[in-house]
Design a protein around this motif. Structure first.
Motif, PDB file in Angstrom:
ATOM      1  N   LYS A 104       3.135   0.447   4.424  1.00 36.04           N
ATOM      2  CA  LYS A 104       1.833  -0.112   4.775  1.00 36.04           C
ATOM      3  C   LYS A 104       1.431  -1.211   3.790  1.00 36.04           C
ATOM      4  O   LYS A 104       1.939  -1.282   2.672  1.00 36.04           O
ATOM      5  CB  LYS A 104       0.755   0.985   4.775  1.00 36.04           C
ATOM      6  CG  LYS A 104       1.020   2.117   5.746  1.00 36.04           C
ATOM      7  CD  LYS A 104      -0.028   3.215   5.600  1.00 36.04           C
ATOM      8  CE  LYS A 104       0.262   4.377   6.540  1.00 36.04           C
ATOM      9  NZ  LYS A 104      -0.715   5.483   6.384  1.00 36.04           N
ATOM     10  N   TYR A 120      -4.274   0.738  10.820  1.00 38.82           N
ATOM     11  CA  TYR A 120      -4.496   2.165  10.590  1.00 38.82           C
ATOM     12  C   TYR A 120      -5.962   2.515  10.374  1.00 38.82           C
ATOM     13  O   TYR A 120      -6.506   3.402  11.024  1.00 38.82           O
ATOM     14  CB  TYR A 120      -3.670   2.636   9.390  1.00 38.82           C
ATOM     15  CG  TYR A 120      -2.188   2.715   9.672  1.00 38.82           C
ATOM     16  CD1 TYR A 120      -1.648   3.766  10.394  1.00 38.82           C
ATOM     17  CD2 TYR A 120      -1.327   1.720   9.217  1.00 38.82           C
ATOM     18  CE1 TYR A 120      -0.286   3.837  10.661  1.00 38.82           C
ATOM     19  CE2 TYR A 120       0.040   1.779   9.468  1.00 38.82           C
ATOM     20  CZ  TYR A 120       0.556   2.835  10.197  1.00 38.82           C
ATOM     21  OH  TYR A 120       1.900   2.896  10.451  1.00 38.82           O
ATOM     22  N   ASP A 139       4.356   3.530   1.509  1.00 42.39           N
ATOM     23  CA  ASP A 139       4.632   4.246   2.751  1.00 42.39           C
ATOM     24  C   ASP A 139       4.675   3.309   3.958  1.00 42.39           C
ATOM     25  O   ASP A 139       4.184   3.635   5.040  1.00 42.39           O
ATOM     26  CB  ASP A 139       3.573   5.334   2.969  1.00 42.39           C
ATOM     27  CG  ASP A 139       3.981   6.355   4.036  1.00 42.39           C
ATOM     28  OD1 ASP A 139       5.199   6.546   4.229  1.00 42.39           O
ATOM     29  OD2 ASP A 139       3.085   6.932   4.679  1.00 42.39           O
ATOM     30  N   TYR A 155       0.820  -1.207   0.000  1.00 43.64           N
ATOM     31  CA  TYR A 155       0.000   0.000   0.000  1.00 43.64           C
ATOM     32  C   TYR A 155       0.858   1.264   0.000  1.00 43.64           C
ATOM     33  O   TYR A 155       0.355   2.379   0.056  1.00 43.64           O
ATOM     34  CB  TYR A 155      -0.903  -0.015   1.242  1.00 43.64           C
ATOM     35  CG  TYR A 155      -2.175   0.781   1.123  1.00 43.64           C
ATOM     36  CD1 TYR A 155      -3.121   0.501   0.147  1.00 43.64           C
ATOM     37  CD2 TYR A 155      -2.452   1.812   2.030  1.00 43.64           C
ATOM     38  CE1 TYR A 155      -4.298   1.221   0.060  1.00 43.64           C
ATOM     39  CE2 TYR A 155      -3.623   2.540   1.961  1.00 43.64           C
ATOM     40  CZ  TYR A 155      -4.547   2.239   0.966  1.00 43.64           C
ATOM     41  OH  TYR A 155      -5.718   2.951   0.891  1.00 43.64           O
ATOM     42  N   PRO A 181       1.443  -5.796  13.840  1.00 46.63           N
ATOM     43  CA  PRO A 181       1.401  -4.644  12.933  1.00 46.63           C
ATOM     44  C   PRO A 181       0.324  -3.649  13.365  1.00 46.63           C
ATOM     45  O   PRO A 181      -0.780  -4.056  13.757  1.00 46.63           O
ATOM     46  CB  PRO A 181       1.047  -5.278  11.579  1.00 46.63           C
ATOM     47  CG  PRO A 181       1.385  -6.728  11.719  1.00 46.63           C
ATOM     48  CD  PRO A 181       1.130  -7.059  13.160  1.00 46.63           C
ATOM     49  N   LYS A 182       0.637  -2.386  13.298  1.00 47.52           N
ATOM     50  CA  LYS A 182      -0.332  -1.361  13.671  1.00 47.52           C
ATOM     51  C   LYS A 182      -1.478  -1.319  12.661  1.00 47.52           C
ATOM     52  O   LYS A 182      -1.242  -1.249  11.457  1.00 47.52           O
ATOM     53  CB  LYS A 182       0.348   0.013  13.708  1.00 47.52           C
ATOM     54  CG  LYS A 182      -0.602   1.146  14.102  1.00 47.52           C
ATOM     55  CD  LYS A 182       0.119   2.479  14.147  1.00 47.52           C
ATOM     56  CE  LYS A 182      -0.823   3.599  14.533  1.00 47.52           C
ATOM     57  NZ  LYS A 182      -0.122   4.913  14.619  1.00 47.52           N
ATOM     58  N   VAL A 221      -6.003  -1.444   6.414  1.00 49.01           N
ATOM     59  CA  VAL A 221      -4.645  -0.972   6.164  1.00 49.01           C
ATOM     60  C   VAL A 221      -3.824  -1.225   7.429  1.00 49.01           C
ATOM     61  O   VAL A 221      -4.171  -0.758   8.514  1.00 49.01           O
ATOM     62  CB  VAL A 221      -4.615   0.524   5.807  1.00 49.01           C
ATOM     63  CG1 VAL A 221      -3.169   0.989   5.593  1.00 49.01           C
ATOM     64  CG2 VAL A 221      -5.463   0.791   4.563  1.00 49.01           C
ATOM     65  N   TYR A 222      -2.748  -1.997   7.268  1.00 48.93           N
ATOM     66  CA  TYR A 222      -1.859  -2.343   8.369  1.00 48.93           C
ATOM     67  C   TYR A 222      -0.457  -1.785   8.122  1.00 48.93           C
ATOM     68  O   TYR A 222      -0.052  -1.567   6.964  1.00 48.93           O
ATOM     69  CB  TYR A 222      -1.710  -3.858   8.485  1.00 48.93           C
ATOM     70  CG  TYR A 222      -2.840  -4.601   9.139  1.00 48.93           C
ATOM     71  CD1 TYR A 222      -3.021  -4.577  10.515  1.00 48.93           C
ATOM     72  CD2 TYR A 222      -3.718  -5.378   8.377  1.00 48.93           C
ATOM     73  CE1 TYR A 222      -4.044  -5.302  11.124  1.00 48.93           C
ATOM     74  CE2 TYR A 222      -4.747  -6.103   8.976  1.00 48.93           C
ATOM     75  CZ  TYR A 222      -4.899  -6.056  10.349  1.00 48.93           C
ATOM     76  OH  TYR A 222      -5.909  -6.769  10.951  1.00 48.93           O
ATOM     77  N   GLU A 223       0.280  -1.629   9.201  1.00 47.45           N
ATOM     78  CA  GLU A 223       1.719  -1.419   9.106  1.00 47.45           C
ATOM     79  C   GLU A 223       2.341  -2.637   8.412  1.00 47.45           C
ATOM     80  O   GLU A 223       1.937  -3.776   8.668  1.00 47.45           O
ATOM     81  CB  GLU A 223       2.286  -1.271  10.515  1.00 47.45           C
ATOM     82  CG  GLU A 223       3.789  -1.187  10.604  1.00 47.45           C
ATOM     83  CD  GLU A 223       4.260  -1.198  12.039  1.00 47.45           C
ATOM     84  OE1 GLU A 223       5.459  -0.980  12.256  1.00 47.45           O
ATOM     85  OE2 GLU A 223       3.436  -1.441  12.961  1.00 47.45           O
ATOM     86  N   LYS A 224       3.298  -2.399   7.552  1.00 39.53           N
ATOM     87  CA  LYS A 224       3.938  -3.506   6.833  1.00 39.53           C
ATOM     88  C   LYS A 224       4.956  -4.197   7.739  1.00 39.53           C
ATOM     89  O   LYS A 224       5.854  -3.563   8.290  1.00 39.53           O
ATOM     90  CB  LYS A 224       4.633  -2.987   5.572  1.00 39.53           C
ATOM     91  CG  LYS A 224       5.167  -4.087   4.671  1.00 39.53           C
ATOM     92  CD  LYS A 224       5.731  -3.497   3.370  1.00 39.53           C
ATOM     93  CE  LYS A 224       6.154  -4.603   2.407  1.00 39.53           C
ATOM     94  NZ  LYS A 224       6.648  -4.034   1.118  1.00 39.53           N
TER      95      LYS A 224
END
Length: 212
Positions: A17, A52, A15, A13, A49-50, A64-67
């Protein structure tokens, strides 16, 4: 696309993500439940993973997650380059950390079990759920080596939060034992040993966990 599972596809995604995009027809309430679960376990400070935000793309729900980059623990077991005992010790240590936490912000495992058992059209098991003990330990519900990523700096990151709930720790241990047994019975027995748990203790849960 970075990967594809039974319920979703994962895309880069940008950046730092990723987008976990659920397949067409996947119930929106299940996608929302995963997002809520992911938000809670991240709030509790676990290595995950964070999450979002939730998005809609091409009429499909997504998160949408932190990669998180790394190799799965399953790959390490398959390659056999490391001692299985060491891998299982670290795996069990990570699981105990999850089970040491408590949350009232996720579903009761009994509510979760009733839903999946009913969907499997096996209502004969429903009455057995009522007599199971309650609890508020944080349960992953699908804790197995493919859901553990090991990052380049050797840090473990846990993924997949659809089955997160609260209940007795033995329920989650039973689920993990069942999943490991399908892979390798010797690994499953090592896991139980590391968790200091007897098979008799998880027996009441073993007839339910195959439905998850």
């Amino acid at each position: 696309m970075l990967g594809k599972g039974n319920t979703a596809e994962v895309f880069d995604y940008g950046d730092g993500k990723v987008l976990k995009l659920f397949l067409s027809g996947y119930p929106k309430e299940y996608a929302m439940l995963e997002f809520q679960n992911a938000t809670e376990v991240f709030r509790l400070g676990l290595s995950v993973p964070k999450p979002y935000e939730m998005v809609v793309s091409k009429q499909r729900d997504g998160i949408v997650y932190e990669k998180a980059e790394g190799r799965t623990l399953a790959e390490s077991l398959n390659e056999g380059r490391e001692d299985k005992n060491i891998i299982l010790r670290d795996f069990a240590c990570l699981h105990r950390k999850w089970l040491s936490l408590h949350s009232g912000n996720v579903l009761s495992y009994k509510v979760f079990l009733r839903t999946v058992v009913k969907e499997a059209a096996d209502e004969s098991l429903l009455s057995g759920i009522d007599v199971l003990p309650d609890g508020d330990c944080l349960l992953h519900g699908d804790f197995h080596p493919e859901n553990i990523l090991v990052t380049p700096d050797a840090s473990p990151v846990v993924i997949d939060f659809m089955n997160v709930c609260r209940g007795p720790a033995l329920y989650d241990i039973a689920r993990t034992y069942f999943l490991l047994s399908r892979r390798d019975s010797s690994i499953a027995e090592l896991y139980l040993k590391e968790m200091d748990t007897e098979k008799e203790a998880i027996a009441p849960y073993l007839k339910f966990v195959p439905y998850l």
